[in-house]
Write a protein that holds these residues in place. Structure first.
Motif, PDB file in Angstrom:
ATOM      1  N   VAL A   1      28.346   6.316   4.801  1.00 63.14           N
ATOM      2  CA  VAL A   1      27.336   6.298   3.776  1.00 63.14           C
ATOM      3  C   VAL A   1      26.888   5.179   3.032  1.00 63.14           C
ATOM      4  N   VAL A   2      27.883   4.061   2.864  1.00 65.21           N
ATOM      5  CA  VAL A   2      27.505   2.971   2.367  1.00 65.21           C
ATOM      6  C   VAL A   2      26.888   1.931   3.389  1.00 65.21           C
ATOM      7  N   GLN A   3      27.404   2.031   4.505  1.00 70.74           N
ATOM      8  CA  GLN A   3      26.911   1.609   5.563  1.00 70.74           C
ATOM      9  C   GLN A   3      25.167   1.853   5.874  1.00 70.74           C
ATOM     10  N   GLN A   4      25.044   3.069   5.698  1.00 72.53           N
ATOM     11  CA  GLN A   4      23.635   3.520   5.538  1.00 72.53           C
ATOM     12  C   GLN A   4      22.863   2.831   4.534  1.00 72.53           C
ATOM     13  N   LEU A   5      23.457   2.960   3.165  1.00 74.27           N
ATOM     14  CA  LEU A   5      22.766   2.209   1.910  1.00 74.27           C
ATOM     15  C   LEU A   5      22.467   0.753   2.216  1.00 74.27           C
ATOM     16  N   THR A   6      23.550  -0.100   2.566  1.00 75.35           N
ATOM     17  CA  THR A   6      23.509  -1.411   2.808  1.00 75.35           C
ATOM     18  C   THR A   6      22.362  -1.798   3.821  1.00 75.35           C
TER      19      THR A   6
ATOM     20  N   LEU B   1       2.507  11.549  -1.074  1.00 73.05           N
ATOM     21  CA  LEU B   1       2.287  10.626  -2.468  1.00 73.05           C
ATOM     22  C   LEU B   1       2.120   9.202  -2.121  1.00 73.05           C
ATOM     23  N   GLY B   2       2.191   8.926  -0.869  1.00 71.84           N
ATOM     24  CA  GLY B   2       1.840   7.525  -0.643  1.00 71.84           C
ATOM     25  C   GLY B   2       2.921   6.578  -0.526  1.00 71.84           C
ATOM     26  N   GLY B   3       4.145   6.964  -0.354  1.00 76.93           N
ATOM     27  CA  GLY B   3       5.247   6.203  -0.073  1.00 76.93           C
ATOM     28  C   GLY B   3       5.779   6.180   1.153  1.00 76.93           C
ATOM     29  N   TYR B   4       6.602   5.179   1.431  1.00 75.95           N
ATOM     30  CA  TYR B   4       7.185   4.735   2.949  1.00 75.95           C
ATOM     31  C   TYR B   4       8.808   5.431   2.432  1.00 75.95           C
ATOM     32  N   GLY B   5       8.929   6.499   2.679  1.00 79.22           N
ATOM     33  CA  GLY B   5      10.568   7.245   2.837  1.00 79.22           C
ATOM     34  C   GLY B   5      11.443   6.612   3.530  1.00 79.22           C
ATOM     35  N   THR B   6      12.494   6.071   3.173  1.00 77.72           N
ATOM     36  CA  THR B   6      13.900   5.935   3.786  1.00 77.72           C
ATOM     37  C   THR B   6      14.990   6.860   3.224  1.00 77.72           C
ATOM     38  N   SER B   7      16.008   6.792   3.823  1.00 78.40           N
ATOM     39  CA  SER B   7      17.003   7.860   3.393  1.00 78.40           C
ATOM     40  C   SER B   7      18.344   7.413   3.787  1.00 78.40           C
ATOM     41  N   VAL B   8      19.223   7.701   2.918  1.00 77.97           N
ATOM     42  CA  VAL B   8      20.813   7.888   3.250  1.00 77.97           C
ATOM     43  C   VAL B   8      21.358   9.174   2.826  1.00 77.97           C
ATOM     44  N   ILE B   9      22.098   9.769   4.243  1.00 77.06           N
ATOM     45  CA  ILE B   9      22.296  11.109   4.160  1.00 77.06           C
ATOM     46  C   ILE B   9      23.807  11.171   3.775  1.00 77.06           C
ATOM     47  N   THR B  10      24.125  11.792   2.566  1.00 76.99           N
ATOM     48  CA  THR B  10      25.454  12.055   1.913  1.00 76.99           C
ATOM     49  C   THR B  10      26.294  13.389   2.541  1.00 76.99           C
TER      50      THR B  10
ATOM     51  N   LYS C   1       0.810  -1.399   0.124  1.00 73.99           N
ATOM     52  CA  LYS C   1      -0.134   0.094  -0.199  1.00 73.99           C
ATOM     53  C   LYS C   1       0.961   1.164  -0.068  1.00 73.99           C
ATOM     54  N   HIS C   2       2.183   1.278   0.775  1.00 77.19           N
ATOM     55  CA  HIS C   2       2.772   2.184   0.878  1.00 77.19           C
ATOM     56  C   HIS C   2       4.171   2.033   0.407  1.00 77.19           C
ATOM     57  N   PRO C   3       4.617   1.684  -0.985  1.00 75.85           N
ATOM     58  CA  PRO C   3       5.783   1.280  -1.383  1.00 75.85           C
ATOM     59  C   PRO C   3       7.018   1.809  -0.616  1.00 75.85           C
TER      60      PRO C   3
ATOM     61  N   GLY D   1      17.180  -3.888   5.289  1.00 82.49           N
ATOM     62  CA  GLY D   1      15.605  -4.010   5.970  1.00 82.49           C
ATOM     63  C   GLY D   1      14.498  -3.664   5.188  1.00 82.49           C
ATOM     64  N   PHE D   2      14.322  -3.313   4.101  1.00 81.31           N
ATOM     65  CA  PHE D   2      13.452  -2.769   3.294  1.00 81.31           C
ATOM     66  C   PHE D   2      13.250  -3.269   2.007  1.00 81.31           C
ATOM     67  N   PRO D   3      12.257  -3.590   1.345  1.00 78.30           N
ATOM     68  CA  PRO D   3      11.976  -3.851  -0.090  1.00 78.30           C
ATOM     69  C   PRO D   3      11.818  -2.663  -0.810  1.00 78.30           C
ATOM     70  N   ILE D   4      13.067  -2.000  -1.019  1.00 82.28           N
ATOM     71  CA  ILE D   4      12.928  -0.731  -1.965  1.00 82.28           C
ATOM     72  C   ILE D   4      12.231  -0.723  -3.272  1.00 82.28           C
ATOM     73  N   ALA D   5      11.415  -0.145  -3.564  1.00 83.17           N
ATOM     74  CA  ALA D   5      10.572  -0.255  -4.785  1.00 83.17           C
ATOM     75  C   ALA D   5      11.126   0.696  -5.927  1.00 83.17           C
ATOM     76  N   ALA D   6      11.777   1.791  -5.407  1.00 84.71           N
ATOM     77  CA  ALA D   6      12.312   2.828  -6.579  1.00 84.71           C
ATOM     78  C   ALA D   6      13.135   3.701  -5.372  1.00 84.71           C
ATOM     79  N   ALA D   7      14.418   4.252  -6.124  1.00 82.65           N
ATOM     80  CA  ALA D   7      15.163   5.254  -5.295  1.00 82.65           C
ATOM     81  C   ALA D   7      15.622   6.564  -6.134  1.00 82.65           C
ATOM     82  N   LYS D   8      15.804   7.527  -5.459  1.00 81.09           N
ATOM     83  CA  LYS D   8      16.371   8.517  -6.358  1.00 81.09           C
ATOM     84  C   LYS D   8      17.703   9.087  -5.530  1.00 81.09           C
ATOM     85  N   THR D   9      18.671   9.712  -6.219  1.00 81.76           N
ATOM     86  CA  THR D   9      19.724  10.527  -5.512  1.00 81.76           C
ATOM     87  C   THR D   9      19.762  11.611  -6.061  1.00 81.76           C
ATOM     88  N   GLY D  10      20.326  12.629  -5.004  1.00 85.22           N
ATOM     89  CA  GLY D  10      20.417  13.796  -5.177  1.00 85.22           C
ATOM     90  C   GLY D  10      21.745  14.498  -5.019  1.00 85.22           C
TER      91      GLY D  10
END
Length: 268
Positions: free
Chosen positions: A61-66, A31-40, A3-5, A71-80
Motif C-alpha cells: 500500500v505504501v509502495q503504491q502511495l509513494t 468533476l474535471g480531476g485526473y484521478g489516481t488511486s491507492v488500493i487498500t 486544467k485537470h488537477p 509521478g503526479f503533482p497531487i493537488a488534493a487527496a481523500k481517504t476511504g
C-alpha cells in the motif's frame, strides 16, 4: 493550476462499482480531476452487500502511495476504507510529509452492516490520520464512534463536532443522512475550531440507491479543493453534485444502486 488537477483516492475497491475507488474515480473524472488511486483492500460485493475482504500488505500500500506521489503533482487527496492499523500507520507516515488538502472519510461499516475497519485500526485512525485532515466527513454513526457519545439533538451535534475537532482535524463535516428520515430537508453540519457549527441545508432525495454516497461526497470535496475552491465552497458544490446524482440514480443490478455519477452530463 492544471486544467485537470491530479486528485488521489486512498481507499478500498468495490467490485460492484458503486462505492470505494470506483465511485471516487468516476466522481473525480466527471468533476474535471485526473484521478489516481491507492488500493487498500479488495472487496467482493454487490448491491446486496459485502461477502469478503482481502487486503494487500501494508508495505505494498505504501509502495503504491509513494509511486503515485513520485509521478503526479497531487493537488488534493481523500481517504476511504483504510482497513487495518498497519496500513493506516504506513499511509500516515507518508501523508504527514505532504501539504495538499486531505479529506478523510472515516469509513468503518458498510451500508449493509459489514465491518470495513478492523477494531485495532480505530485507534490508529484517530491518532495518526485525523490530525492530518483538512476535513473529516463522518456520518452519524461514525461521528458517534469518534466523539464517544450519542447524537440526537442540535446541541449534541455541536458537542460531538467539538470533541472530534479536539482530535486534530482542521474541520468536521457531520453528514445528516442518518438523522430523522421523515424530514424533507437534510442538514450537514460544518464545524471549524472556535466557531459554531454551520448548518448547510439541502433537500432530501428519496431513493434506495444510496450505495457509495459518502465516497462520492468526499471525492467531490477533494476534487473541488484540487480546483482551488476554499473548503466551504467545496462542500457546497459537492452537496449539489451528490444531489443531482441521487435524483438521477438507478439500480444497475440487484439490491441497492449507487448515485448516477454521470448525471450532470445526462442533464445537458
Amino acid at each position: 493550476m492544471q486544467k485537470h488537477p491530479c486528485v488521489l483516492t486512498i481507499a478500498g475497491s468495490d467490485s460492484g462499482g458503486g462505492a470505494g475507488i470506483q465511485a471516487d474515480l468516476k466522481t473525480m473524472a466527471v468533476l474535471g480531476g485526473y484521478g489516481t488511486s491507492v488500493i487498500t483492500a479488495l472487496t467482493a460485493q454487490n448491491g446486496l452487500g459485502v461477502t469478503g475482504i482481502q487486503a494487500p500488505d501494508s508495505e505494498f500500500v505504501v509502495q503504491q502511495l509513494t509511486t503515485v506521489l513520485d509521478g503526479f503533482p497531487i493537488a488534493a487527496a481523500k481517504t476511504g476504507m483504510l482497513f487495518s492499523a498497519p496500513i493506516i500507520t504506513g499511509v500516515a507516515d507518508v501523508l504527514i510529509k505532504q501539504d495538499f488538502p486531505l479529506v478523510i472519510d472515516p469509513v468503518s461499516v458498510s451500508t449493509s452492516g459489514h465491518a470495513l475497519l478492523q477494531q485495532d485500526a480505530v485507534d490508529a485512525l484517530v491518532e495518526r490520520i485525523l490530525p492530518l485532515a483538512t476535513v473529516v466527513t463522518p456520518n452519524k454513526p461514525e461521528a458517534e464512534m469518534l466523539a464517544g457519545m450519542k447524537i440526537e439533538t442540535e446541541g449534541n451535534v455541536a458537542t460531538a463536532i467539538k470533541r472530534i475537532l479536539a482530535l486534530g482535524p482542521k474541520a468536521v463535516l457531520l453528514k445528516g443522512g442518518h438523522f430523522d428520515e421523515a424530514d424533507e430537508e437534510l442538514v450537514d453540519w460544518l464545524g471549524l475550531p472556535g466557531e459554531a457549527p454551520l448548518g448547510l441545508h439541502h433537500s432530501r432525495v428519496v431513493t434506495k440507491n444510496t450505495h457509495g454516497t459518502g465516497c462520492t461526497l468526499s471525492a467531490a470535496i477533494a476534487t473541488f479543493l484540487a480546483h482551488g475552491f476554499e473548503l466551504k465552497q467545496s462542500v457546497k458544490k459537492a452537496q449539489v453534485y451528490l444531489s443531482i446524482c441521487l435524483r438521477d440514480s438507478y439500480t444497475p443490478g440487484e439490491g441497492f444502486g449507487p448515485p448516477n455519477h454521470i448525471a450532470p452530463f445526462e442533464r445537458k
